[in-house]
Design an enzyme around this catalytic site. Structure first.
Site, mmCIF file in Angstrom:
data_model
loop_
_atom_site.group_PDB
_atom_site.id
_atom_site.type_symbol
_atom_site.label_atom_id
_atom_site.label_comp_id
_atom_site.label_asym_id
_atom_site.label_seq_id
_atom_site.Cartn_x
_atom_site.Cartn_y
_atom_site.Cartn_z
ATOM 1 N N LEU A 13 -55.746 21.452 10.195
ATOM 2 C CA LEU A 13 -55.479 22.717 10.870
ATOM 3 C C LEU A 13 -54.226 22.678 11.749
ATOM 4 O O LEU A 13 -54.215 23.140 12.879
ATOM 5 C CB LEU A 13 -56.699 23.140 11.696
ATOM 6 C CG LEU A 13 -57.922 23.553 10.861
ATOM 7 C CD1 LEU A 13 -59.116 23.819 11.766
ATOM 8 C CD2 LEU A 13 -57.605 24.781 10.002
ATOM 9 N N MET A 16 -49.322 25.140 9.358
ATOM 10 C CA MET A 16 -49.320 25.556 7.950
ATOM 11 C C MET A 16 -50.742 25.761 7.441
ATOM 12 O O MET A 16 -51.044 26.759 6.777
ATOM 13 C CB MET A 16 -48.600 24.520 7.076
ATOM 14 C CG MET A 16 -47.097 24.528 7.216
ATOM 15 S SD MET A 16 -46.289 25.988 6.494
ATOM 16 C CE MET A 16 -46.423 25.636 4.747
ATOM 17 N N GLY A 17 -51.632 24.825 7.774
ATOM 18 C CA GLY A 17 -53.028 24.927 7.351
ATOM 19 C C GLY A 17 -53.700 26.163 7.926
ATOM 20 O O GLY A 17 -54.368 26.922 7.211
ATOM 21 N N ASN A 35 -61.136 19.683 10.515
ATOM 22 C CA ASN A 35 -59.975 18.956 11.021
ATOM 23 C C ASN A 35 -60.438 17.625 11.582
ATOM 24 O O ASN A 35 -61.538 17.530 12.141
ATOM 25 C CB ASN A 35 -59.279 19.769 12.133
ATOM 26 C CG ASN A 35 -57.891 19.230 12.440
ATOM 27 O OD1 ASN A 35 -56.951 19.451 11.704
ATOM 28 N ND2 ASN A 35 -57.777 18.496 13.537
ATOM 29 N N LYS A 78 -50.472 15.097 6.543
ATOM 30 C CA LYS A 78 -49.199 14.401 6.365
ATOM 31 C C LYS A 78 -49.207 13.611 5.054
ATOM 32 O O LYS A 78 -50.204 12.977 4.705
ATOM 33 C CB LYS A 78 -48.971 13.459 7.556
ATOM 34 C CG LYS A 78 -47.599 12.842 7.589
ATOM 35 C CD LYS A 78 -47.450 11.957 8.818
ATOM 36 C CE LYS A 78 -46.077 11.285 8.831
ATOM 37 N NZ LYS A 78 -45.931 10.364 9.972
ATOM 38 N N SER A 131 -43.956 26.521 -0.106
ATOM 39 C CA SER A 131 -42.710 26.739 0.624
ATOM 40 C C SER A 131 -42.699 28.101 1.297
ATOM 41 O O SER A 131 -43.276 29.060 0.804
ATOM 42 C CB SER A 131 -41.511 26.641 -0.326
ATOM 43 O OG SER A 131 -40.319 26.912 0.381
ATOM 44 N N GLY A 133 -42.364 27.978 5.016
ATOM 45 C CA GLY A 133 -42.562 27.710 6.437
ATOM 46 C C GLY A 133 -43.808 28.393 6.980
ATOM 47 O O GLY A 133 -44.681 28.840 6.232
ATOM 48 N N LYS A 186 -41.208 21.168 -6.141
ATOM 49 C CA LYS A 186 -41.069 21.413 -4.693
ATOM 50 C C LYS A 186 -40.013 20.477 -4.090
ATOM 51 O O LYS A 186 -39.226 20.873 -3.225
ATOM 52 C CB LYS A 186 -42.423 21.224 -3.988
ATOM 53 C CG LYS A 186 -42.364 21.327 -2.443
ATOM 54 C CD LYS A 186 -41.910 22.688 -2.004
ATOM 55 C CE LYS A 186 -41.848 22.985 -0.539
ATOM 56 N NZ LYS A 186 -42.079 22.045 0.492
ATOM 57 N N HIS A 189 -36.723 21.815 -5.030
ATOM 58 C CA HIS A 189 -36.529 22.990 -4.159
ATOM 59 C C HIS A 189 -35.995 22.545 -2.801
ATOM 60 O O HIS A 189 -35.030 23.105 -2.277
ATOM 61 C CB HIS A 189 -37.857 23.733 -4.001
ATOM 62 C CG HIS A 189 -37.917 24.670 -2.828
ATOM 63 N ND1 HIS A 189 -38.085 24.224 -1.528
ATOM 64 C CD2 HIS A 189 -37.834 26.020 -2.738
ATOM 65 C CE1 HIS A 189 -38.086 25.255 -0.710
ATOM 66 N NE2 HIS A 189 -37.943 26.351 -1.414
ATOM 67 N N ASN A 190 -36.621 21.528 -2.218
ATOM 68 C CA ASN A 190 -36.200 21.064 -0.894
ATOM 69 C C ASN A 190 -34.801 20.453 -0.938
ATOM 70 O O ASN A 190 -34.010 20.616 -0.006
ATOM 71 C CB ASN A 190 -37.196 20.047 -0.344
ATOM 72 C CG ASN A 190 -38.450 20.707 0.199
ATOM 73 O OD1 ASN A 190 -38.828 21.784 -0.246
ATOM 74 N ND2 ASN A 190 -39.106 20.069 1.134
ATOM 75 N N GLU A 193 -32.470 23.204 -0.991
ATOM 76 C CA GLU A 193 -32.456 23.747 0.376
ATOM 77 C C GLU A 193 -31.495 22.943 1.252
ATOM 78 O O GLU A 193 -30.707 23.519 2.015
ATOM 79 C CB GLU A 193 -33.873 23.684 0.943
ATOM 80 C CG GLU A 193 -34.038 24.177 2.365
ATOM 81 C CD GLU A 193 -35.438 23.894 2.895
ATOM 82 O OE1 GLU A 193 -35.555 23.329 4.005
ATOM 83 O OE2 GLU A 193 -36.427 24.215 2.201
ATOM 84 N N HIS A 455 -18.934 -6.090 -21.594
ATOM 85 C CA HIS A 455 -20.009 -5.095 -21.678
ATOM 86 C C HIS A 455 -19.885 -4.163 -22.884
ATOM 87 O O HIS A 455 -20.756 -3.329 -23.089
ATOM 88 C CB HIS A 455 -20.067 -4.280 -20.386
ATOM 89 C CG HIS A 455 -20.507 -5.079 -19.203
ATOM 90 N ND1 HIS A 455 -21.694 -5.776 -19.182
ATOM 91 C CD2 HIS A 455 -19.918 -5.309 -18.008
ATOM 92 C CE1 HIS A 455 -21.825 -6.401 -18.012
ATOM 93 N NE2 HIS A 455 -20.748 -6.128 -17.280
#
Length: 486
Positions: A13, A16-17, A35, A78, A131, A133, A186, A189-190, A193, A455
């Site tokens: 909690l 975001m949660g 929690n 986390k 995503s 926020g 995601k 995406h970040n 960002e 090589h």
């Protein structure tokens, strides 16, 4: 209240949660919450969730006992070991066919592992990127679920109900793919960002040093930019940031220390790009730019020792220079997204996923941090050609780049003359020029590798796949080393 009356459970909690729970409640879903610090459950129920249908539980066992079958338990904790420990605590209270959803910023390889490990125990796993926020979580985030496809029908209705919607009502949420595909998308995406933010910051510094614009003038420039091709969440909030005043009436932005933080997802994107051999240069430079910003004390010392341009260079007409920078930002942004999609293509092949590239653009179109009008053009490109290998080859993008590349170059020349660092602008143009060059100097590179390490190399006058070695000095050996891609 009857037992087993809740549609979904959520553990964790933090903001975001909490906001996801309230969002679910708004859409008619009954949520049970838990929690680790149990007192936070009661605080949430008595404060933020007061007057809602949300049910507080004081143990994981109690929470799982409140859920309808198949049980759906979402974890918002986390990333890392905490996720694994939480899953272990949930498992004793689940039955086969129940679903665990990790909505945190987990590394995609962890989601790969969790999908397989839990499937072996009869539990369905979803690893989903979320995503947007705090505000997005509360009123409509972009949601990118992947994992065990058998779980999707059981969570689809909830996720699509609470997600952001584009203009025609289509939800910014759809099934991404197997295993860690949701968290991979995601992660990319970040990374994009990171690139978007760095590009905006470079435009800011170039205009600041070149024209000496005030914060109020920047607010007006960015408001204007947000009405056209650069219309996006990050441009919009930048305009708001520039306009915000401190208690003494001066701009807050001018008082913020120039050292950037990061949580690691941009770094993960750059590492994955290196692992897959994809030149995602702009995201890499954006990560390094943050690292350089963190060396504040060193930079202050260096500013007193290392010299820049001898004299201030005039940039010419104000409006013209602002337009040059806008075009440079737009072109660089195109390259950033193209590189991000190149990485998604490479990951798709490497991991055997089937990614809906146009669908990903749609998921990013609303609710998330990189949402912009620009993503409609990306979706249109993939709708037109689902197997498109590179966005820069689509007519919309190639036409815009061909039209603006002259302005892009002029902006960078001016940055060099002014001594303004533009790592993201510069690497974007270098990639563009490299990508459009039919013959690069890697022939010399291969000759050098063959000289010092035998090589081998391929020849322009022979079929691809045949490798050759030259005895460059006349006294070297004729034996080549094993061929490998390094």
């Amino acid at each position: 209240m009857s037992k087993e009356s809740c549609d979904i459970g959520l553990i964790g909690l933090a903001v975001m949660g909490q906001n996801l729970v309230l969002n679910m409640n708004d859409h008619g879903y009954k949520v049970a919450v838990f929690n680790r610090t149990v007192s936070k459950v009661d605080e949430f129920i008595n404060e933020e969730a007061k007057g809602t249908e949300v049910v507080g539980a004081h143990s994981i066992e109690e929470m799982c006992g409140l859920l309808k079958s198949p049980r759906r338990v979402m974890i918002m904790v986390k990333a890392g070991d905490v996720v694994d420990k939480t899953i272990e605590q949930i498992l004793p209270f689940l039955d086969k066919g129940d679903i665990i959803i990790d909505g945190g910023n987990s590394l995609f390889t962890d989601s790969n592992r969790r999908t397989k490990d839990l499937a072996a125990k009869g539990i369905l796993f979803i690893g989903t990127g979320v995503s947007g926020g705090e505000e997005g979580a509360r009123f409509g985030p972009s949601i990118m679920p992947g994992g065990n496809a058998a779980a999707w029908p059981h969570v689809k209705e909830i996720f699509q109900a609470i997600s952001a919607k584009v203009e025609d009502g289509t939800p910014c949420c759809d099934w991404v793919g197997e295993d860690g595909a949701g968290h991979y998308v995601k992660m990319v995406h970040n990374g994009i960002e990171y690139g978007d933010i760095q590009l905006i910051c470079e435009a800011y510094q170039l205009l600041k040093d070149g024209l000496g614009l005030s914060a109020d003038e920047f607010a007006e420039v960015f408001k204007e930019w947000n009405k056209g091709e650069l219309d996006s969440y990050l441009i919009e909030i930048s305009a708001t940031i520039f306009a915000k005043k401190d208690e003494d009436g001066t701009p807050i932005v001018d008082k913020i220390l120039d050292t950037a933080g990061q949580k690691g997802t941009g770094k993960w994107t750059a590492i994955s790009a290196l692992d897959l051999g994809m030149p995602v240069t702009l995201i890499g430079e954006s990560v390094f730019a943050r690292c350089l910003s963190a060396l504040k004390d060193d930079r202050v010392k260096a500013s007193k020792v290392l010299q820049g341009p001898a004299e201030k260079v005039a940039v010419g007409d104000r409006a013209e220079f602002i337009e040059l920078v806008r075009r440079a930002l737009y072109c660089s942004k195109m390259v950033s997204y193209a590189q991000g999609y190149m990485l998604l293509r490479a990951a798709e092949k490497e991991f055997g996923w089937k990614l809906n590239m146009g669908g990903i653009a749609l998921m990013w179109r609303g609710g998330c941090i990189i949402r912009s009008i620009f993503l409609s053009d990306i979706k249109a490109a993939f709708d037109k050609n689902p197997s498109l290998e590179n966005l820069l080859l689509d007519q919309f993008f190639s036409s815009a780049l061909n039209k603006y590349q002259g302005s892009w170059r002029k902006a960078l020349i001016k940055a060099i003359e002014l001594g303004v660092p533009t790592p993201a602008f510069s690497t974007a143009l270098a990639f563009y020029d490299g990508f459009r060059t039919a013959r690069l100097p890697a022939n010399l590179l291969q000759a050098q590798r063959d000289f010092f390490g035998a090589h081998t190399y391929e020849r322009t006058d022979k079929p691809r796949g045949e490798f050759f070695h030259t005895n460059w000095t006349g006294h070297g050996g004729r034996v080549s080393s094993s061929t490998y891609n390094a």
